[in-house]
Design an enzyme around this catalytic site. Structure first.
Site, short mmCIF file in Angstrom:
data_model
loop_
_atom_site.label_atom_id
_atom_site.label_comp_id
_atom_site.label_asym_id
_atom_site.label_seq_id
_atom_site.Cartn_x
_atom_site.Cartn_y
_atom_site.Cartn_z
N CYS A 2 0.85 -1.19 0.00
CA CYS A 2 0.00 0.00 0.00
C CYS A 2 0.89 1.24 0.00
O CYS A 2 2.11 1.14 0.09
CB CYS A 2 -0.91 0.01 1.22
N ARG A 27 1.03 1.38 -5.93
CA ARG A 27 1.31 0.48 -4.82
C ARG A 27 0.03 -0.07 -4.19
O ARG A 27 0.07 -1.02 -3.40
CB ARG A 27 2.11 1.21 -3.74
N TRP A 80 -4.28 -1.66 -0.66
CA TRP A 80 -4.41 -2.93 -1.38
C TRP A 80 -4.89 -3.94 -0.36
O TRP A 80 -4.18 -4.27 0.59
CB TRP A 80 -3.06 -3.33 -1.99
N ASN A 106 0.78 -0.04 6.50
CA ASN A 106 1.09 -1.06 5.50
C ASN A 106 1.59 -2.29 6.25
O ASN A 106 2.32 -2.17 7.22
CB ASN A 106 2.21 -0.60 4.55
N GLY A 107 1.24 -3.47 5.75
CA GLY A 107 1.70 -4.70 6.40
C GLY A 107 0.53 -5.51 6.91
O GLY A 107 -0.63 -5.29 6.54
N GLU A 489 8.35 -15.77 -18.53
CA GLU A 489 8.14 -14.34 -18.33
C GLU A 489 7.08 -13.81 -19.30
O GLU A 489 6.25 -12.97 -18.93
CB GLU A 489 9.46 -13.59 -18.51
N LYS A 493 3.58 -11.96 -18.16
CA LYS A 493 3.15 -10.62 -18.58
C LYS A 493 1.73 -10.65 -19.12
O LYS A 493 0.92 -9.77 -18.83
CB LYS A 493 4.11 -10.07 -19.65
N GLU A 496 -0.70 -11.09 -16.27
CA GLU A 496 -0.74 -9.94 -15.36
C GLU A 496 -1.63 -8.82 -15.86
O GLU A 496 -2.41 -8.25 -15.09
CB GLU A 496 0.68 -9.37 -15.16
N HIS A 512 5.05 -34.56 -23.68
CA HIS A 512 4.88 -35.38 -22.47
C HIS A 512 3.63 -35.00 -21.69
O HIS A 512 3.57 -35.20 -20.48
CB HIS A 512 6.12 -35.25 -21.59
N LYS A 609 2.40 -3.13 -7.02
CA LYS A 609 3.77 -3.08 -7.51
C LYS A 609 4.76 -3.65 -6.50
O LYS A 609 5.60 -4.48 -6.85
CB LYS A 609 4.14 -1.63 -7.82
#
Length: 614
Positions: A2, A27, A80, A106-107, A489, A493, A496, A512, A609
């Site tokens: 956050c 954030r 968040w 935050n946390g 990656e 992307k 996301e 396989h 982020k």
């Protein structure tokens, strides 16, 4: 995870709080709020579910300096969600029942349920589902008898188990803000007869370049004329301010539609910064003074283990491949989020490398602390000077990629791979990499910025292909050996930012099991470099086409039409560095797929982020 901002000084607090929150919205962005003190006394609070723009529209006029009750101290937050759904009630700041104490946090408070039960039994009523609200009530209880705010905060934190970055406001002591850190960043900004606080320097650079990063277990009392720092047991600490070298313009879109597109286009310059001053053409090696390891110590290293989360983990996989190829040292990458829970064996001759764009990723920081506790040596590869991971590590490499605002990492990912290429070159030349091979890699590294610019020149083609493929329910990404981390990656992307389901597999593993998924409705993005495995990769394309699968190839030269429906051709580097260039079109592909699907590109749902919680 956050965003926190705070201000105390002679100017209007609300203006800074709203602007600072806007800069930190990447954030956390499901709700936002501010609390300010006024000359008339009391704490005024405004908070809403939604974005900072919604908050700005909702803040009453009397919060501002041109109205009665000018705010001179204030705290703000973008959330968040971890405890409780996004709502007006769950938004920060949270206040005690008397409306005297306001807290942003935050946390995660791990013993919040226990504290809520205890406080409830004492007559406290709760207005939210959050863990944070218990802090406001705890501080209020300890400040009720006129105790200094810093002492009340210290006493309250003595009951807390978990991680936090907090800022606390007290209407009875409006000349100060008390902040504290344990596992979640807090930065003090030093101004002229005014002080700023934020969880990220992005909120501060317009106002000051002089900053102090709090350490875990540290608190600060912030007043308009300065600050003092101290530990949880009230022992004073000292700090020398550092200077932030990022420009205000770095936090603007500069005419691009989104930060993500801007950051994709900034990659040539970011690579140049990461390489700057680090290539030694005379000895065909790399200068990495920040490692704090001499050649003899490096020769004693028998293994390299790389730790990161998300894109940092995939960059670590590419880094491990580079180290093994160039230095012939066993190297491996694994998710930092899992590392410490398997009770890892820490080896004296293993070099551990922690990767984090923000330098504050909690899972990665906790892994670093576990390694250090067991006597291991850790290097950091981070983009943020003064960050927690940078301070915890024995040495490392700063990326110098510049601020990355979009939630999805692009230029920091690329600069991280460059940093690993430099590390691999440095290791290799100390071991058995020949001068000729060293010169080959140095030359290839120098050529990368222009090659990335060449790929970005195909943006219109990639945008057209992205719009064509975006309507599919899912996509497969495949690559072999060097190409497999690129495939992972690329899939990350696409997931996301476009919310299209994507899976990545080693191309050799397709037969396989995953080949059962191939159909015209599930296209495949195939990494097809012109290397020693080209023929094997072309055979895999044939297997997919035989099952009516559609293929978008990322290649150095286009395969036959019968093997690929579309192809994006990228310039050839040296084989060890080809993966970095093969990844650039996948960034554009994900971006334009998200645009075609009208997604919130810079702020994808459910993500933030900087992940500073478990």
């Amino acid at each position: 995870m956050c965003g926190i901002v705070a201000y105390i000084g002679p100017k209007d607090a609300t203006t800074f709080l709203l602007e600072g929150l806007q800069r930190l919205e990447y954030r956390g962005y499901d709700s936002a709020g501010v609390a300010v003190t006024g000359k008339a006394g009391g704490v005024k609070v405004c908070k809403v579910k939604g974005r900072v723009a919604d908050l700005a529209a909702a803040v009453p006029a009397h919060f501002f300096s041109n109205q009665r009750g000018k705010g001179t101290a204030g705290i703000g937050h973008t959330r968040w969600a971890t405890h409780g759904v996004p709502s007006d009630a769950n938004a920060h700041p949270h206040v005690d029942n008397g409306g005297r104490i306001a807290v942003v946090h935050n946390g995660i408070i791990e013993n919040a349920d226990e504290l809520r039960a205890r406080l409830g039994a004492e007559g406290v009523t709760f207005s939210s589902e959050t863990d944070t609200e218990v802090l406001a009530h705890l501080v209020a209880a300890h400040a009720a008898d006129g105790t200094e705010l810093e002492d009340a905060v210290r006493a309250a934190l003595g009951h807390v188990v978990g991680t936090y970055g907090i800022a606390v406001l007290d209407s009875a002591q409006p000349d100060r803000i008390v902040v504290a850190r344990n596992g979640s960043p807090i930065v003090l900004g030093i101004g002229e007869k005014e002080m700023f606080v934020a969880s990220d320097v992005a909120a501060l650079v317009r106002y000051t370049r002089q900053v102090v990063h709090l350490e875990d277990g540290e608190l600060a009392t912030v007043r308009a004329d300065g600050f003092r720092t101290f530990t949880e047991d009230a022992r004073p600490t000292t700090h020398q301010p550092s200077t932030v070298d990022w420009e205000v313009a770095s936090y603007d879109t500069a005419g691009y539609e989104h930060f993500l597109l801007k950051e994709i286009h900034e990659q040539p310059a970011a690579v140049e910064r990461t390489l700057s001053g680090r290539l030694d053409e005379r000895f065909a090696t790399a200068h990495l003074g920040g490692l704090n390891l001499d050649a003899r110590e490096l020769r004693e290293i028998r293994r390299v283990k790389i730790l990161g989360c998300g894109s940092a983990y995939y960059a670590g996989e590419m880094g491990a491949q580079l180290i093994e190829e160039l230095a012939r040292i066993p190297a491996h990458s694994e998710p930092a989020s899992e590392f410490r829970y398997r009770n890892p064996v820490i080896e004296a001759d293993t070099l551990y490398v922690a990767v984090s764009q923000s330098g504050e990723t909690y899972d990665t920081l906790a892994a670093v602390q576990e390694i250090k506790r067991k006597g291991g040596r850790v290097l950091g590869v981070v983009n943020t000077v003064g960050s927690a991971i940078a301070r915890e590590c024995d040495g490392g490499i700063y990326l110098h990629a510049g601020p990355e605002i979009s939630v999805a990492s692009t230029k920091a990912f690329t600069s991280t791979v460059i940093a690993f290429a430099l590390l691999a070159l440095h290791f290799g030349r100390i071991h058995d990499l020949s001068p000729a091979d060293g010169r080959r890699i140095v030359g290839a590294l120098k050529a990368l910025p222009d090659q990335i610019r060449e790929i970005l020149g195909q943006e219109d083609l990639v945008a057209k292909l992205a719009a064509e493929y975006a309507d599919n329910a899912g996509m497969m990404f495949i690559g072999r050996v060097r190409g497999y981390p690129v495939a992972r990656e690329g899939a990350q992307k696409l997931k996301e930012i476009s919310y299209v389901h994507a899976e990545a597999y080693p191309a050799s593993e397709l037969k396989h099991g995953p080949l059962a998924l191939i159909s015209p409705e599930l296209p495949t993005v195939a990494l097809v470099p012109d290397d020693e495995l080209l023929d094997k990769n072309l055979t895999t394309l044939g297997e997919i086409k035989a099952r009516s699968g559609r293929i978008l190839a990322i290649a150095h030269r286009a395969p036959e039409a019968k093997l690929a429906d579309h192809c994006i051709v990228v310039p050839k580097s040296e084989p060890e560095l080809d993966p970095l260039l093969l990844n650039i079109p996948l960034q554009l592909l994900a971006y334009y797929a998200a645009v075609a699907l009208e997604r919130d590109v810079d702020k994808p749902r459910n993500l933030a982020k900087s992940v500073t919680v478990e």
